[in-house]
Motif scaffolding. Structure first.
Motif, mmCIF file in Angstrom:
data_model
loop_
_atom_site.group_PDB
_atom_site.id
_atom_site.type_symbol
_atom_site.label_atom_id
_atom_site.label_comp_id
_atom_site.label_asym_id
_atom_site.label_seq_id
_atom_site.Cartn_x
_atom_site.Cartn_y
_atom_site.Cartn_z
ATOM 1 N N ALA A 420 4.661 -26.898 105.444
ATOM 2 C CA ALA A 420 4.088 -28.233 105.195
ATOM 3 C C ALA A 420 2.739 -28.076 104.490
ATOM 4 O O ALA A 420 2.419 -28.839 103.566
ATOM 5 N N LYS A 421 1.942 -27.076 104.895
ATOM 6 C CA LYS A 421 0.623 -26.878 104.254
ATOM 7 C C LYS A 421 0.780 -26.260 102.852
ATOM 8 O O LYS A 421 0.070 -26.627 101.930
ATOM 9 N N ILE A 422 1.736 -25.342 102.720
ATOM 10 C CA ILE A 422 1.935 -24.676 101.422
ATOM 11 C C ILE A 422 2.366 -25.704 100.358
ATOM 12 O O ILE A 422 1.930 -25.665 99.207
ATOM 13 N N GLU A 423 3.187 -26.650 100.799
ATOM 14 C CA GLU A 423 3.666 -27.683 99.884
ATOM 15 C C GLU A 423 2.502 -28.498 99.304
ATOM 16 O O GLU A 423 2.587 -29.050 98.211
ATOM 17 N N GLU A 424 1.405 -28.577 100.071
ATOM 18 C CA GLU A 424 0.235 -29.358 99.636
ATOM 19 C C GLU A 424 -0.632 -28.614 98.623
ATOM 20 O O GLU A 424 -1.489 -29.209 97.984
ATOM 21 N N LEU A 425 -0.436 -27.280 98.510
ATOM 22 C CA LEU A 425 -1.298 -26.513 97.590
ATOM 23 C C LEU A 425 -1.089 -26.999 96.159
ATOM 24 O O LEU A 425 0.049 -27.221 95.731
ATOM 25 N N LYS A 426 -2.203 -27.099 95.403
ATOM 26 C CA LYS A 426 -2.057 -27.637 94.032
ATOM 27 C C LYS A 426 -1.278 -26.666 93.135
ATOM 28 O O LYS A 426 -0.633 -27.069 92.177
ATOM 29 N N GLU A 427 -1.290 -25.365 93.488
ATOM 30 C CA GLU A 427 -0.554 -24.395 92.655
ATOM 31 C C GLU A 427 0.952 -24.423 92.920
ATOM 32 O O GLU A 427 1.730 -23.850 92.161
ATOM 33 N N VAL A 428 1.356 -25.053 94.022
ATOM 34 C CA VAL A 428 2.781 -24.995 94.393
ATOM 35 C C VAL A 428 3.512 -26.217 93.839
ATOM 36 O O VAL A 428 3.150 -27.354 94.138
ATOM 37 N N ILE A 429 4.522 -25.973 93.025
ATOM 38 C CA ILE A 429 5.296 -27.087 92.448
ATOM 39 C C ILE A 429 6.350 -27.563 93.450
ATOM 40 O O ILE A 429 6.478 -28.741 93.702
ATOM 41 N N LYS A 430 7.101 -26.633 94.029
ATOM 42 C CA LYS A 430 8.035 -27.052 95.095
ATOM 43 C C LYS A 430 8.533 -25.858 95.916
ATOM 44 O O LYS A 430 8.476 -24.699 95.464
ATOM 45 N N ILE A 431 8.981 -26.194 97.134
ATOM 46 C CA ILE A 431 9.684 -25.194 97.943
ATOM 47 C C ILE A 431 11.143 -25.345 97.556
ATOM 48 O O ILE A 431 11.794 -26.341 97.897
ATOM 49 N N ALA A 432 11.656 -24.377 96.810
ATOM 50 C CA ALA A 432 12.995 -24.545 96.218
ATOM 51 C C ALA A 432 14.105 -24.158 97.195
ATOM 52 O O ALA A 432 15.220 -24.655 97.086
ATOM 53 N N ALA A 433 13.826 -23.275 98.139
ATOM 54 C CA ALA A 433 14.872 -22.885 99.099
ATOM 55 C C ALA A 433 14.215 -22.265 100.338
ATOM 56 O O ALA A 433 13.130 -21.682 100.248
ATOM 57 N N HIS A 434 14.889 -22.447 101.462
ATOM 58 C CA HIS A 434 14.410 -21.847 102.728
ATOM 59 C C HIS A 434 15.632 -21.540 103.586
ATOM 60 O O HIS A 434 16.389 -22.445 103.945
ATOM 61 N N PHE A 435 15.836 -20.263 103.869
ATOM 62 C CA PHE A 435 16.960 -19.844 104.709
ATOM 63 C C PHE A 435 16.472 -18.934 105.825
ATOM 64 O O PHE A 435 15.463 -18.252 105.669
ATOM 65 N N SER A 436 17.258 -18.867 106.902
ATOM 66 C CA SER A 436 16.985 -17.868 107.935
ATOM 67 C C SER A 436 17.505 -16.516 107.480
ATOM 68 O O SER A 436 18.413 -16.442 106.636
ATOM 69 N N CYS A 437 16.952 -15.456 108.046
ATOM 70 C CA CYS A 437 17.462 -14.094 107.797
ATOM 71 C C CYS A 437 17.757 -13.468 109.164
ATOM 72 O O CYS A 437 17.042 -13.736 110.128
ATOM 73 N N LEU A 438 18.744 -12.599 109.195
ATOM 74 C CA LEU A 438 18.966 -11.849 110.439
ATOM 75 C C LEU A 438 17.929 -10.765 110.555
ATOM 76 O O LEU A 438 17.468 -10.229 109.551
#
Ligand code: HSE
Length: 438
Positions: A420-438
């Protein structure tokens, strides 16, 4: 063995036809198969042409007629769906008949009602074919692993999505093209939602969880994410980083030291997950299924094989029929149920808050390619106590970059707060994907 057991088969589709094929070709199989007589079959349409030979005099289009027939000792429910399957199963139990079913949707939602009714009536309801097609997993969990404390069940338990993901990985193809190919080959339904949106896997993990941990959970509350939004670029990046993406269904006991009398919190989820290349589930491809059980003292045990299809599913159904037939032929009253074959709940389980689930994450960010962007992202993860395992940048254009972060294991809530905080950074355009890893 010359005593015959008359069974009633509800449904003559893929699974029902597979059962008829096995029962009607007993040569070379266990002698108990010859004791089974398919006495009645309920079908939807009496006039439909069929690929298998059946005597039309045993067909009916009223399944309740079979359930209420006093000659029939055992009902095989192969209709699928919730209703009328649930009512038919309950009516059969009420009239003192044991039931074999492959119906994961009914068992995942009404398993407790059905097993309570069966225990009260002194009959069996066996469900080996409901999860994993031909793979023996239900009876091993109930019987062969009965002495273990189970900590985690991790499964690839949907063949359709595993086929699609395997093809996307092998051919670098996109989701829609592979889905169309899977539909033309008959692996995916015309309406693929139950498979590709993860509902089928959620039904199955609900059932496995109930058996592994001793109590049902609310099926509708299982966090479920399918594969329809998965992009081939993530499969490609995952591959470069040493992972395969699989649709995993996981049920995990969060606090392993609870006693039997406590209610226990479980973390359940169905979602595309990065599986490291060295993990045994990473090599399960095509329509195959596999289920990895972790328990104490056994350690890890994996069950692997064909997860769908007429032959494999019928193999599991017939095993259940033979189990019940064997018991009825040796136990006239059928009132003293084998406690390991009959299902029961022995403790309360509840779904933990998804924020409390520990997981590793794969995150793909699209950012401006400016100095300090990786530092800003790293700082935010650090402030939320999320430790980063690796961070890699791929250039997209002169001004934009793609950054892939893989975290160490941490509770999901901390990842969500950081994102949620990273999304607010001016350098970040978007969170394109987020998955769990084993
Ligand atoms: N549709 C399921 C699968 C098979 O693709 O695995 C039946 O459970």
């Amino acid at each position: 063995m010359n005593q015959i057991i008359d069974i009633g088969l509800l449904g003559l589709g893929t699974v029902g036809s597979g059962v008829v094929n096995i029962i009607n070709s007993p040569k070379g199989r266990h002698p108990l198969v010859s004791s089974i007589n398919i006495a009645r079959i309920a079908v939807k349409d009496l006039n439909r042409p069929r690929s298998i030979k059946v005597d039309s005099s045993i067909l009916t289009d009223d399944p309740f007629e079979i359930v209420n027939d006093s000659k029939i000792k055992l009902i095989v429910e192969a209709i699928g769906g919730i209703e009328p399957a649930r009512s038919l199963i309950l009516s059969a139990i009420k009239s003192g008949k044991s039931v074999v079913t492959a119906n994961k949707a009914v068992i995942a939602r009404y398993g407790k009602e059905i097993s309570d009714a069966a225990n009260a009536a002194g009959v069996y309801v066996l469900i080996e074919a409901a999860v994993g097609g031909g793979i023996p997993i239900i009876e091993p969990l109930k019987q062969s692993l009965g002495g273990n404390r189970i900590n985690k069940v991790t499964g690839i338990i949907n063949g359709t999505t595993n086929y699609i993901l395997s093809q996307m990985t092998k051919e670098g193809a996109n989701y829609n093209d592979v889905l169309k190919e899977a539909q033309s080959l008959g692996y995916a339904e015309a309406n693929p939602s139950a498979d590709v949106d993860g509902h089928d896997a959620a039904d199955k993990i609900a059932i496995l969880s109930g058996l592994a941990f001793g109590g049902p959970i609310n099926r509708e509350s299982i966090p479920t994410k399918g594969i329809s939004n998965l992009q081939s670029i993530d499969i490609n990046y995952a591959h470069q980083l040493g992972y395969e993406i699989k649709l995993l269904a996981i049920a995990q006991h969060l606090y392993e030291n609870s006693t039997v009398n406590e209610s226990i919190p479980l973390a359940l989820r169905v979602e595309p997950t990065l599986v490291p290349n060295e993990h045994p589930l990473s090599v399960v491809n095509g329509v195959n299924n596999a289920i990895l059980i972790e328990g104490e003292p056994i350690g890890e045990v994996m069950f692997y094989g064909p997860g769908a299809g007429a032959g494999p599913t019928a193999s599991a159904v017939v095993a259940d029929i033979l189990n019940i037939a064997g018991i009825s032929l040796t136990n006239e009253t059928e009132k003293s149920l084998d406690p390991l074959l009959s299902a029961c709940s022995w403790r309360n389980c509840y779904l933990a808050n998804p924020r409390d689930m520990p997981q590793k994450s794969y995150i793909r960010l699209i950012t401006r390619d400016t100095p300090g962007v990786i530092g800003s992202i790293g700082n935010i993860f650090g402030q939320s106590q999320v430790s980063i395992q690796s961070i890699v940048q791929f250039d997209l254009t002169n001004s934009e970059a793609e950054i892939i972060v893989i975290t160490h294991k941490v509770i999901k809530g901390k990842i969500s707060d950081s994102l949620a905080k990273i999304e607010e950074l001016k350098e970040v355009i978007k969170i394109a994907a987020h998955f769990s890893c084993l």
